[in-house]
Design a protein around this motif. Structure first.
Motif, short mmCIF file in Angstrom:
data_model
loop_
_atom_site.label_atom_id
_atom_site.label_comp_id
_atom_site.label_asym_id
_atom_site.label_seq_id
_atom_site.Cartn_x
_atom_site.Cartn_y
_atom_site.Cartn_z
N MET A 286 -120.60 -8.80 80.79
CA MET A 286 -120.07 -7.41 81.57
C MET A 286 -118.70 -7.63 81.94
SD MET A 286 -121.10 -4.47 82.99
CE MET A 286 -122.88 -4.75 83.17
N GLN A 287 -117.98 -6.61 81.55
CA GLN A 287 -116.84 -6.43 82.16
C GLN A 287 -116.99 -5.73 83.39
OE1 GLN A 287 -113.84 -4.28 80.01
NE2 GLN A 287 -112.37 -4.31 81.69
N GLY A 288 -116.64 -6.41 84.59
CA GLY A 288 -117.01 -6.02 86.15
C GLY A 288 -115.95 -5.30 86.72
N PHE A 289 -115.30 -4.54 86.00
CA PHE A 289 -114.38 -3.46 86.55
C PHE A 289 -113.77 -2.67 85.51
CE2 PHE A 289 -111.79 -6.64 84.32
CZ PHE A 289 -110.76 -6.10 83.77
N TYR A 290 -112.95 -1.58 86.24
CA TYR A 290 -112.32 -0.50 85.30
C TYR A 290 -111.32 -0.14 85.83
CZ TYR A 290 -114.59 2.51 88.99
OH TYR A 290 -114.82 3.19 90.22
N TRP A 291 -110.42 0.44 85.20
CA TRP A 291 -108.90 0.71 85.67
C TRP A 291 -109.04 1.57 86.89
CZ3 TRP A 291 -105.06 -2.15 84.72
CH2 TRP A 291 -103.62 -1.72 85.05
N ASP A 292 -108.32 1.24 88.10
CA ASP A 292 -108.15 1.97 89.29
C ASP A 292 -109.49 1.84 90.09
OD1 ASP A 292 -105.51 2.45 89.25
OD2 ASP A 292 -105.64 4.45 88.41
N VAL A 293 -110.28 0.76 90.09
CA VAL A 293 -111.42 0.66 90.99
C VAL A 293 -111.21 1.07 92.31
CG1 VAL A 293 -112.40 -0.96 89.22
CG2 VAL A 293 -111.05 -1.63 91.40
N PRO A 294 -111.99 1.48 93.20
CA PRO A 294 -111.35 1.75 94.31
C PRO A 294 -110.79 0.65 95.22
CG PRO A 294 -113.79 2.53 94.15
CD PRO A 294 -113.41 1.51 92.84
N ALA A 295 -109.66 1.08 95.83
CA ALA A 295 -108.70 0.08 96.72
C ALA A 295 -109.55 0.14 98.06
CB ALA A 295 -107.49 0.64 96.44
N GLY A 296 -108.79 -0.74 98.72
CA GLY A 296 -109.26 -0.99 100.15
C GLY A 296 -110.25 -2.38 100.18
N GLY A 297 -110.15 -3.06 99.21
CA GLY A 297 -110.57 -4.58 99.34
C GLY A 297 -112.09 -4.52 99.48
N THR A 298 -112.91 -3.54 98.70
CA THR A 298 -114.25 -3.47 98.54
C THR A 298 -114.96 -4.05 97.31
OG1 THR A 298 -114.25 -1.18 97.96
CG2 THR A 298 -114.28 -1.89 100.37
N TRP A 299 -114.13 -3.99 96.36
CA TRP A 299 -114.43 -4.24 95.12
C TRP A 299 -115.42 -5.84 94.75
CZ3 TRP A 299 -116.09 -0.90 91.82
CH2 TRP A 299 -116.35 -1.25 90.47
N ASN B 273 -100.28 -13.35 103.78
CA ASN B 273 -99.84 -11.84 103.92
C ASN B 273 -98.49 -11.80 103.37
OD1 ASN B 273 -98.63 -9.38 105.04
ND2 ASN B 273 -98.84 -9.99 107.24
N GLN B 274 -98.79 -11.33 102.11
CA GLN B 274 -97.66 -11.00 101.07
C GLN B 274 -97.61 -9.73 100.26
OE1 GLN B 274 -96.09 -14.48 97.83
NE2 GLN B 274 -98.25 -14.37 98.27
N ASN B 275 -96.39 -8.95 99.79
CA ASN B 275 -96.32 -8.03 99.17
C ASN B 275 -96.99 -6.93 99.95
OD1 ASN B 275 -95.17 -9.44 97.14
ND2 ASN B 275 -96.50 -9.44 95.39
N GLY B 276 -97.25 -6.84 101.19
CA GLY B 276 -97.45 -5.76 101.97
C GLY B 276 -98.98 -5.84 102.65
N THR B 277 -99.64 -6.94 101.96
CA THR B 277 -101.13 -7.07 102.45
C THR B 277 -101.54 -8.22 102.27
OG1 THR B 277 -103.17 -6.30 101.51
CG2 THR B 277 -101.59 -7.02 99.98
N VAL B 278 -102.59 -8.66 103.07
CA VAL B 278 -103.21 -10.15 102.98
C VAL B 278 -104.35 -10.01 101.79
CG1 VAL B 278 -104.77 -11.51 104.26
CG2 VAL B 278 -103.26 -10.53 105.51
N GLU B 279 -105.23 -9.00 101.93
CA GLU B 279 -106.10 -8.65 100.74
C GLU B 279 -105.55 -8.20 99.48
OE1 GLU B 279 -110.60 -8.18 103.35
OE2 GLU B 279 -109.40 -6.65 102.07
N THR B 280 -106.16 -8.70 98.37
CA THR B 280 -105.77 -8.11 97.20
C THR B 280 -106.37 -6.67 97.21
OG1 THR B 280 -107.71 -8.75 95.89
CG2 THR B 280 -105.74 -10.16 95.91
N ARG B 281 -106.38 -5.71 96.15
CA ARG B 281 -106.81 -4.60 96.04
C ARG B 281 -108.33 -4.60 96.18
NH1 ARG B 281 -105.16 0.20 92.77
NH2 ARG B 281 -107.05 1.67 92.67
N PHE B 282 -108.76 -5.85 95.49
CA PHE B 282 -110.25 -6.04 95.46
C PHE B 282 -110.95 -6.41 96.68
CE2 PHE B 282 -107.99 -6.83 91.38
CZ PHE B 282 -108.39 -5.70 90.91
N GLY B 283 -110.27 -7.34 97.55
CA GLY B 283 -110.77 -8.28 98.67
C GLY B 283 -110.23 -9.50 99.17
N SER B 284 -111.11 -10.10 99.79
CA SER B 284 -110.32 -11.44 100.47
C SER B 284 -110.73 -12.73 99.35
CB SER B 284 -110.79 -11.91 101.84
OG SER B 284 -112.18 -12.04 101.88
N LYS B 285 -109.90 -13.81 99.46
CA LYS B 285 -110.54 -15.09 99.05
C LYS B 285 -111.87 -15.32 99.52
CE LYS B 285 -109.20 -19.76 98.36
NZ LYS B 285 -108.32 -20.95 98.71
N THR B 286 -112.20 -15.13 100.74
CA THR B 286 -113.57 -15.41 100.95
C THR B 286 -114.75 -14.76 100.28
OG1 THR B 286 -112.85 -16.13 103.15
CG2 THR B 286 -115.08 -15.61 102.93
#
Length: 486
Positions: free
Chosen positions: A80-93, A141-154
């Protein structure tokens, strides 16, 4: 190998045979008609064996545990390709995908391919293909954010753990052709300033400078620059050491600490195949390269030299010609899965390209044929009929075994046989791109055996003759998949 016979097409309203209780009840006249139709069919069909290997199931990594939800079938696995282009931002993916792992495993999905997981220049908005810090998974905290578009390391680690709990693998998208988000520095190789200073990455790992990019002290250019981004030089020993050599190299950290099971390498035209081969030798796992090219010779050359699978772009473009160009004869053309099925990842669409309109016919093709099929998230979750896709996934996992023989093609019909392996009987797939019901006599490997259409599109339960021949049908703009009724 090629064997010549003859085959006959009949329309649905002029069927020669009626099927009752799994057998044919025919008058003497009908017996004569059926015999004549079979003789015509035997004189017309052209059976072409397109693969020469023994038809073993495709191994894509570790075997599932006995207590897991996903259980591998005789036909191999589905990605399964588990994403598509421009999935919702906000660290929820990452949480979105984690919550689907149980359902995907139950459907027969073996592996999930994730987008690039590390921090990139565009921070909370980046899809990850402009990587800055390979060790920042949403925890600095790098490039203006802690989380990536998709979420946190945890959250990423929780997703991987959940997938493993369902006995599914997780593949990381690896972008090592280019970097982005460095600071400006005076560059001795260009005589000006370049954005090649990555010595201040927040993780402190794999600091990079002008000496690690093209042009540099090794050579001026590798011909693989992309979008004006700084072009990483893989011939520099320091770069090799950080990518796969040292104990905390990117490859080893992703495999041993983050627990990834495999790799999708982005834009592999940008560097030599030995780079992927060296990475794979260092850490193992499943591997597939994005070599965006329809030239089968090039795809096969790269896969062999990279010791990696490759996306079958040849099949992708031929399917577009066949299903949208209304000429299923195009499916006779050369494709990567026909050259080297064990190194071919077949697909219908992905986050970069979406050209095929008749997608269900294309999925019926890749999920009944050889190769490692990849399903696109939006096709599965949003755009297409999930129940039909789940049915095809089941057919792939349980019935799609053995090498392939193409039985018949014309502009609107395609029939092929998977010849079975290890006691599994295989299948016959019938794809009909016309506007009418169609029937055909086909040669099977099953004698005096009742078969059925495992898609449910046909209600027939015919019994093959003593020589293996049988008549099957297919609805318009659709497909049917036949195998012994067991």
């Amino acid at each position: 190998m090629k064997t010549t016979f003859r085959m006959m097409k009949t329309k649905h309203l002029s069927l020669l045979l009626a099927v009752l209780a799994g057998g044919f009840l025919l008058s003497c006249e009908e017996d004569d008609g059926a015999e004549n139709a079979l003789l015509d069919a035997q004189n017309e069909i052209n059976v072409v064996d397109v693969t020469t290997h023994d038809g073993r199931p495709f191994s894509t990594g570790v075997e599932p545990q006995s207590n897991a939800k996903y259980v591998g079938g005789p036909g191999g696995g589905v990605m399964m390709q588990g994403f598509y282009w421009d999935v919702p931002a906000g660290g929820t993916w990452w949480n979105t995908v984690k919550n689907k792992t149980t359902a995907w495993a139950n459907a027969g999905i073996k592996a999930i391919w994730l987008p690039p997981v590390s921090k990139a220049q565009n921070g909370p908005y980046s899809m990850g293909y402009d990587p800055t810090d390979y060790y920042d998974f949403g925890n600095y905290n790098q490039n203006g954010t802690v989380e990536t578009r998709f979420g946190s390391k945890t959250e990423l680690q929780a997703l991987i753990t959940a997938a493993h709990g369902q006995s599914m693998e997780v593949y990381a998208d690896i972008v090592i052709n280019h970097n982005s988000g460095g600071q400006s520095e005076a560059n001795q190789y260009t005589g000006g300033n370049t954005w090649t200073d990555f010595t201040g990455v927040a993780s402190g790992k794999f600091p990079r400078s002008q000496h690690d990019f093209h042009p540099n002290w090794v050579h001026s250019n590798d011909g693989g620059s992309f979008g004006g981004f700084p072009d990483l030089c893989h011939d520099v020993p320091y770069v090799q050491d950080w990518l796969w050599g040292r104990s905390d190299a990117v490859a080893k950290y992703y495999k041993n600490t983050m627990k990834f099971d495999g790799w999708r390498f982005d834009y592999v035209k940008g560097f030599e195949p030995w780079v992927v081969s060296s990475w794979n030798s260092a850490v193992g796992g499943f591997s597939v390269g994005e070599l965006w090219d329809s030239d089968v010779n090039y795809l096969n050359w790269w896969a062999n030299n990279a010791n990696s699978s490759v996306f079958d772009f040849a099949a992708y473009y031929k399917m577009n010609d066949a299903f949208d160009g209304n000429n299923l004869n195009k499916l006779n053309d050369d494709m990567m899965w026909k050259r080297n099925a064990y190194k071919a990842v077949t697909f219908v669409t992905n986050h970069d390209t979406d050209e095929i309109y008749n997608k269900m016919l294309a999925y019926a093709y890749i999920l009944t044929h050889e190769g490692y099929p990849c399903i696109f998230y939006r096709d599965y979750e949003t755009w297409l009929d999930k129940n039909k896709l789940n049915n095809l996934i089941w057919i792939h996992n349980q019935k799609a075994t053995g090498n392939t023989s193409i039985l018949y093609t014309d502009t609107d019909e395609y029939l092929a046989r998977r010849n079975g392996y290890g006691g599994n009987p295989g299948l016959i797939v019938y794809i009909n791109n016309s506007n009418s019901w169609l029937t055909r006599w086909v040669p099977t490997n099953w004698n005096n055996t009742q078969i059925k259409d495992f898609t449910g599109h046909s209600g027939w339960y015919p019994t093959t003759q003593s020589g293996g021949w049988v008549e099957i049908q297919c609805p318009p703009k659709s497909y049917s998949v036949w195998s012994p009724n067991i």
